[in-house]
Scaffold this active site. Structure first.
Site, PDB file in Angstrom:
ATOM      1  N   ARG A  14      -4.001  35.546  65.870  1.00 52.88           N
ATOM      2  CA  ARG A  14      -5.204  35.418  66.708  1.00 52.88           C
ATOM      3  C   ARG A  14      -6.132  34.372  66.099  1.00 52.88           C
ATOM      4  O   ARG A  14      -6.418  34.404  64.894  1.00 52.88           O
ATOM      5  CB  ARG A  14      -5.936  36.762  66.818  1.00 52.88           C
ATOM      6  N   PHE A  34     -15.243  31.244  65.384  1.00 51.21           N
ATOM      7  CA  PHE A  34     -15.579  32.643  65.112  1.00 51.21           C
ATOM      8  C   PHE A  34     -14.726  33.210  63.973  1.00 51.21           C
ATOM      9  O   PHE A  34     -15.245  33.497  62.887  1.00 51.21           O
ATOM     10  CB  PHE A  34     -15.424  33.464  66.391  1.00 51.21           C
ATOM     11  N   GLN A  54      -7.278  35.682  62.480  1.00 54.24           N
ATOM     12  CA  GLN A  54      -6.845  37.042  62.138  1.00 54.24           C
ATOM     13  C   GLN A  54      -5.357  37.063  61.847  1.00 54.24           C
ATOM     14  O   GLN A  54      -4.566  36.358  62.484  1.00 54.24           O
ATOM     15  CB  GLN A  54      -7.166  37.989  63.294  1.00 54.24           C
ATOM     16  N   ASN A  98     -10.019  46.382  62.707  1.00 52.46           N
ATOM     17  CA  ASN A  98      -9.702  47.736  63.153  1.00 52.46           C
ATOM     18  C   ASN A  98      -9.384  47.713  64.638  1.00 52.46           C
ATOM     19  O   ASN A  98      -9.400  46.666  65.277  1.00 52.46           O
ATOM     20  CB  ASN A  98     -10.852  48.699  62.830  1.00 52.46           C
ATOM     21  N   PHE A 109      -9.265  39.534  58.727  1.00 54.31           N
ATOM     22  CA  PHE A 109      -9.657  38.278  59.352  1.00 54.31           C
ATOM     23  C   PHE A 109     -10.577  37.517  58.414  1.00 54.31           C
ATOM     24  O   PHE A 109     -11.167  38.097  57.470  1.00 54.31           O
ATOM     25  CB  PHE A 109     -10.323  38.507  60.718  1.00 54.31           C
ATOM     26  N   LEU A 128     -21.094  41.295  63.425  1.00 53.36           N
ATOM     27  CA  LEU A 128     -20.028  42.093  62.823  1.00 53.36           C
ATOM     28  C   LEU A 128     -20.534  43.023  61.729  1.00 53.36           C
ATOM     29  O   LEU A 128     -19.769  43.866  61.238  1.00 53.36           O
ATOM     30  CB  LEU A 128     -18.957  41.158  62.223  1.00 53.36           C
ATOM     31  N   HIS A 174     -17.279  46.211  60.456  1.00 51.64           N
ATOM     32  CA  HIS A 174     -16.046  45.896  59.729  1.00 51.64           C
ATOM     33  C   HIS A 174     -16.348  45.804  58.243  1.00 51.64           C
ATOM     34  O   HIS A 174     -17.419  45.320  57.837  1.00 51.64           O
ATOM     35  CB  HIS A 174     -15.458  44.562  60.221  1.00 51.64           C
TER      36      HIS A 174
END
Length: 479
Positions: free
Chosen positions: A50, A55, A58, A97, A109, A118, A122
């Site tokens: 990903r 941003f 991952q 998660n 990530f 965030l 996380h």
């Protein structure tokens, strides 16, 4: 001020190395899970599944889909949110998660920019240091397709533990042992494929088979080869001891009888054996055919040779007559007599070339002497017309003086004089002498504006104004 770190790992990817420092004191359970999975070689060969430009990137899912992953503890573990660890810049490493709290496994990530949204969701457990952050940015700039998935996903080659803050970790299997097992599996697969290839026997899938028959090796099939015989090349057929078919021993004979009668005669011939006389007749016919074919080829070759010799002799005779100054052959004389006919295109070109000066004169075009002669004749024409013009002017003056005026006795206007076709040759162009009036008029009516002079004048005025202001200020100060 950032918190001090304890622990360092180096992730070797296809896009370059990524060096990460760990906050093992603030997030001990998360860092222990990450180092244990790295020691076991869990992340080896895992892709970055990903990429969200600007941003995060991952990875950590062994399935490569984003829906897998497992933790070192065998089940998802809880979050470790620290108030002093915030997503303030790029290059921060955090756990991913499934959207709920306390659902961490193996996926993580790396941020590409500040991400305050965030915080509190996380677990942040490390940061990328040094110039290796540019390798992370390179991954973030890769081409992506649908669902934020890269078209050519980068891959993690291996993870090297440079500084292990948890020396008590005992991995279930080391990365070296895992790679050795993988190599052993690949070698066994290659051996099985090679054994299957060596068998090389295709089984009939249409027949029923059982497990024992499939496991057993198939026996090689032996093919019996038939003897090949040429009866037309053998002198004594009985000496060979090989049974010959009737179609080879006696060639079929052509007949003009209807097909029904030939069929009726063919049936009893199956039970009869060919005699020696019929066989000898067949071989004699074959020999005759071969001889006839050879004779035809020889005759055609001799005819071609004779034709070639005749052509060469005629060519020699023609060259001899030409060298001695004699007449050419009848064909060449007839060819010379016939005049080549002009095509329609040539006729049209000849018609239009007259007006363009393309018409040839004699054998060649006009040379330089012809052009110079034409120019000299034109110069003589100009001079003669100039003399005539002077005489006409004198006669006109006499006529005007004799009449006492410029009017016609009848009182009518003489009208405008029209030059003849050759009058232009004697014309001369005269300009009135400039006495300076036009120049003075131009200077009076037109003004030349130079932007540089205007700018210089403005600067001079500004300096004068400043000078005046300074003088006034000094005068007030003296009082």
């Amino acid at each position: 001020m950032a918190l001090p770190t304890n622990g360092r790992v180096v992730i070797d990817t296809t896009a370059g190395e990524i060096e990460i420092e760990l906050w093992s004191k603030e997030t001990p359970k998360t860092c222990r899970n990450f180092i244990a999975l790295a020691l076991e070689g869990y992340y080896d060969g895992v892709i970055f599944h990903r990429i969200v430009p600007g941003f995060l990137v991952q990875t950590g899912d062994k399935t490569g889909t984003g829906g897998g992953g497992e933790s070192f503890y065998g089940e998802p573990f809880e979050d470790e949110i620290h108030p002093r660890l915030r997503y303030a810049h790029r290059g921060l490493v955090a756990m991913a998660n499934n959207g709920t709290k306390n659902s961490n496994d193996s996926q993580f990530f790396i941020t590409l920019d500040r991400a305050d949204e965030l915080h509190g969701k996380h677990t942040l457990f490390g940061r990328v240091i040094g110039d290796t952050v540019y390798n992370v940015m390179k991954i973030g700039e890769m081409e992506i397709g649908e669902n934020e998935r890269p078209v050519y996903p980068p891959k993690i080659k291996s993870i090297r533990i440079a500084d292990n803050p948890f020396p008590d970790i005992v991995p279930r299997i080391t990365a070296a042992e895992k790679r050795a097992q993988q190599r052993a599996r690949e070698a066994g697969q290659r051996e099985r494929e090679e054994a299957e290839r060596r068998r090389g026997a295709k089984k009939d899938v249409k027949l029923l088979s059982f497990g024992e028959e499939q496991d057993g090796e198939t026996e090689p099939i032996a093919f019996k080869k038939k003897n090949i015989a040429r009866p037309d090349l053998v002198d004594n057929l009985n000496a060979t001891g090989i049974p010959m078919p009737e179609s080879l021993l006696s060639p079929p004979k052509k007949s003009n009888e209807p097909p029904r009668e030939r069929a009726s005669e063919k049936e009893p011939s199956k039970h009869e054996k060919p005699s020696k006389s019929s066989r000898s007749e067949g071989t004699d016919k074959d020999i005759k055919k071969i001889r006839e074919t050879h004779a035809k080829e020889k005759a055609s070759g001799s005819d071609a040779r004779r034709t070639e010799i005749e052509q060469m002799e005629s060519e020699i005779r023609r060259l001899t007559r030409k060298r001695e100054g004699g007449e050419d052959s009848d064909e060449e004389a007839a060819r010379k007599k016939t005049k080549p006919t002009k095509s329609y295109l040539e006729e049209e070109l000849a018609k239009y070339s007259k007006g363009r000066g393309l018409q040839k004169k004699g054998k060649g075009r006009k040379d330089e002497g012809d052009v110079l002669a034409a120019l000299s004749s034109f110069r003589g024409l100009l001079q003669s017309n100039a003399n005539l013009e002077v005489g006409d002017v004198v006669e006109e003056d006499d006529r005007v003086d004799g009449s006492g005026g410029g009017t016609v006795p009848g009182g009518e206007d003489p009208g405008i004089e029209v030059d003849d076709d050759r009058g232009f040759i004697g014309h001369a162009l005269h300009f009135p002498k400039d006495d300076g009036e036009e120049t003075r008029k131009a200077e009076r009516d037109y003004e030349v504006i130079d932007p540089r002079q205007r700018g210089a004048r403005a600067r001079e005025e500004e300096r004068e104004r400043k000078r005046t202001a300074m003088k006034g200020k000094n005068g007030r100060g003296r009082r």
